[in-house]
Design an enzyme around this catalytic site. Structure first.
Site, short mmCIF file in Angstrom:
data_model
loop_
_atom_site.label_atom_id
_atom_site.label_comp_id
_atom_site.label_asym_id
_atom_site.label_seq_id
_atom_site.Cartn_x
_atom_site.Cartn_y
_atom_site.Cartn_z
N ASP A 6 -15.45 20.93 -64.18
CA ASP A 6 -14.08 20.44 -64.28
C ASP A 6 -13.89 19.55 -65.50
O ASP A 6 -14.85 19.22 -66.20
CB ASP A 6 -13.70 19.67 -63.00
CG ASP A 6 -14.41 18.33 -62.90
OD1 ASP A 6 -15.60 18.23 -63.27
OD2 ASP A 6 -13.77 17.35 -62.46
N GLU A 42 -16.10 16.73 -65.92
CA GLU A 42 -17.48 17.13 -66.22
C GLU A 42 -18.45 16.87 -65.07
O GLU A 42 -19.63 16.61 -65.29
CB GLU A 42 -17.99 16.38 -67.47
CG GLU A 42 -16.96 16.33 -68.58
CD GLU A 42 -17.49 15.74 -69.87
OE1 GLU A 42 -17.57 16.52 -70.83
OE2 GLU A 42 -17.81 14.56 -69.92
C1 NOJ Z 1 -19.57 11.31 -68.35
C2 NOJ Z 1 -18.34 12.09 -68.05
O1 NOJ Z 1 -17.67 12.37 -69.19
C3 NOJ Z 1 -17.52 11.37 -67.02
O2 NOJ Z 1 -16.35 12.05 -66.75
C4 NOJ Z 1 -18.34 11.31 -65.79
O3 NOJ Z 1 -17.63 10.62 -64.80
C5 NOJ Z 1 -19.66 10.67 -66.05
N1 NOJ Z 1 -20.34 11.26 -67.19
C6 NOJ Z 1 -20.53 10.82 -64.83
O4 NOJ Z 1 -20.80 12.16 -64.57
C1 NOJ Z 2 -14.96 11.57 -69.87
C2 NOJ Z 2 -13.84 12.36 -69.30
O1 NOJ Z 2 -14.09 12.52 -67.94
C3 NOJ Z 2 -13.73 13.69 -69.97
O2 NOJ Z 2 -12.59 14.32 -69.48
C4 NOJ Z 2 -13.63 13.55 -71.46
O3 NOJ Z 2 -13.64 14.80 -72.05
C5 NOJ Z 2 -14.74 12.70 -72.01
N1 NOJ Z 2 -14.88 11.47 -71.28
C6 NOJ Z 2 -14.52 12.36 -73.48
O4 NOJ Z 2 -13.35 11.62 -73.61
#
Ligand code: NOJ
Ligand code: NOJ
Length: 447
Positions: free
Chosen positions: A202, A205
């Site tokens: 999703d 991520e």
């Molecule tokens: C980094 C991701 O971009 C973020 O969305 C996520 O919550 C954390 N890792 C933990 O999986």
């Molecule tokens: C974490 C977010 O969850 C994700 O959607 C995004 O792509 C990355 N950070 C980078 O901003």
């Protein structure tokens, strides 16, 4: 002199100014918004093709630690470039137009290289180092929203270029109508057409499965792609993309018709990754409606389930974040989903985010527009508009005095936290504000 620099340092450390959570003057909003738009524009432009990155890279944030977001994320970059293309389309400032066009063209070249790079999951690869090589460590991959989002930004650019009579450029660089394709839009569309039914991670991520957000942007890319293919006489492809769009719609209906939830769930057919999101309530659904909006009423913002989703999100975040207990300031600070624990560094508790709070504002502007268009319900339309403004104002309250916006807003004290200068935030300021301008123009009576 010394005093000034000390002051500056404190100011940039983000905690020296006194955040006011006990009162708010709504007269400050429009002047703030105008200033915030110009600051956001500068920050967006600065994020593309930085001197220490490969040409065309769009960094997610300049932050290199806690967290390190100094990467090119396909999703963030696509959403940013969509706004840059729209800006290019709207501006009458020729110097700015030229500058934006250069940035867009560099992004196109960089994206072409991304697509042919030897990435672990091909076009589904979510992020790249700033030198342009694909990220190769463990990560939630593939993420199949990225190619759809990138395609939509560039389809918008292709349509503008066709209007300008630059057919050759479009056919060579953007959409060659060949298989396998060596042009960026067609390559993305083919990837989406062939892969949308597969599980992917999703937008946050974290979870693998079928996601409303991902399907909504995939559907929109297929529809926009079919129109472009038609214009360029690639009729077989146009039909094929339309057929995929209709199958994607069938899948999306599983989300909107489910009896298991009163709102639209974020994910069905869980296939892996984090399994703690019991509620399946996620602002990603709202983002899917906004960024996958094809203005054809496939799922109206006024749909009961959509309204349920908005209301459920607001009430859940109202309850769980202590900064939402102040009754004299407008709006509610909105997070990603109630079970979120990611604070940008550790996993000690989720926070509200800027871009998700702006998504609620943008949704209410859309509702104001819809209501104003559909009937004489001016009063209701104005109520939606005012509600939208409240969410925008809520973001104003938490924004640093210099206009910088981080990924998150501390749920404890309301100060900006996590990745600073998150590029996606600045594009969200624009999409929300464009929705505001549209709604406002329909509310003919003085506001
Ligand atoms: C980094 C991701 O971009 C973020 O969305 C996520 O919550 C954390 N890792 C933990 O999986
Ligand atoms: C974490 C977010 O969850 C994700 O959607 C995004 O792509 C990355 N950070 C980078 O901003």
């Amino acid at each position: 002199m010394k005093i000034t620099s000390l002051f500056t340092i404190l100011l940039f450390s983000g905690s020296s100014f006194a955040l006011n959570l006990t009162s708010y003057d709504s007269n400050t909003f429009e002047p703030w918004l105008n200033k915030q738009l110009s600051i956001s524009q500068v920050k967006l432009i600065e994020a593309i093709s930085r001197p220490d990155a490969a040409e065309g890279v769009v960094i997610a944030s300049p932050s290199k630690e806690k967290p390190n977001y100094y990467y090119h994320w396909v999703r963030d970059a696509g959403l940013t470039m969509d706004v840059i293309v729209e800006m290019y389309n709207r501006t009458e400032n020729q110097d700015l137009k030229i500058k934006l066009e250069q940035k867009i063209k560099k992004f196109i070249n960089f994206s072409k290289k991304n697509q042919s790079a030897d990435a672990l999951t091909g076009l589904g690869e979510p992020k790249f180092y700033v030198d342009g090589t694909p990220y190769d460590l463990p990560w939630g991959r593939p993420q199949n929203d990225g190619p759809a989002i990138r395609a939509m930004a560039l389809i918008k650019f292709a349509n503008i270029k066709l209007e300008q009579g630059e057919n050759e450029f479009v056919r060579q660089v953007l959409y060659d109508g060949k298989l396998p394709s060596h042009s960026v839009i067609k390559a993305d569309l083919e990837y989406v057409a062939l892969n949308w039914s597969r599980a992917s991670f999703d937008l946050w991520e974290e979870v693998s499965g079928d996601h409303f957000f991902t399907l909504m942007v995939q559907r929109a890319s297929m529809l926009e792609g079919a129109k472009l293919a038609q214009k360029l006489a690639d009729f077989g492809a146009s039909d094929w993309y339309l057929r995929q769009a209709s199958k994607i719609e069938d899948k999306i209906r599983q989300f909107t018709n489910t009896r298991s939830f009163s709102y639209i769930p974020a994910t069905l057919n869980y296939a892996g990754g984090m399994n703690t999101k019991k509620s399946n309530l996620d602002v990603a659904v709202i983002l899917g409606l906004l960024r996958g909006n094809t203005h054809d009423n496939f799922i109206s913002f006024a749909n009961d389930r959509v309204l349920q989703t908005v209301n459920s999100l607001i009430s859940v975040f109202q309850d769980i974040y202590s900064i939402n207990k102040y009754s004299r300031i407008p709006g509610v600070a909105i997070g990603r989903y109630p079970e979120d624990v990611y604070d940008g560094d550790k996993f000690e508790g989720g926070n509200p985010w800027v871009l998700t709070t702006l998504a609620i504002a943008e949704t209410y502007y859309e509702l104001a527009t819809l209501t104003a268009q559909s009937s004489e319900r001016t009063r209701e339309a104005r109520a939606y508009f005012n509600l939208a403004d409240e969410y925008f104002q809520r973001v104003q309250i938490h924004t640093n005095p210099d206009g910088s916006m981080s990924e998150q807003i501390s749920r404890h004290n309301g100060y900006m936290t996590s990745a600073y200068d998150l590029t996606w935030n600045y594009s969200a300021v624009f999409t929300a504000s464009w929705a505001r301008v549209r709604a406002k123009s329909l509310l003919t009576d003085p506001l």
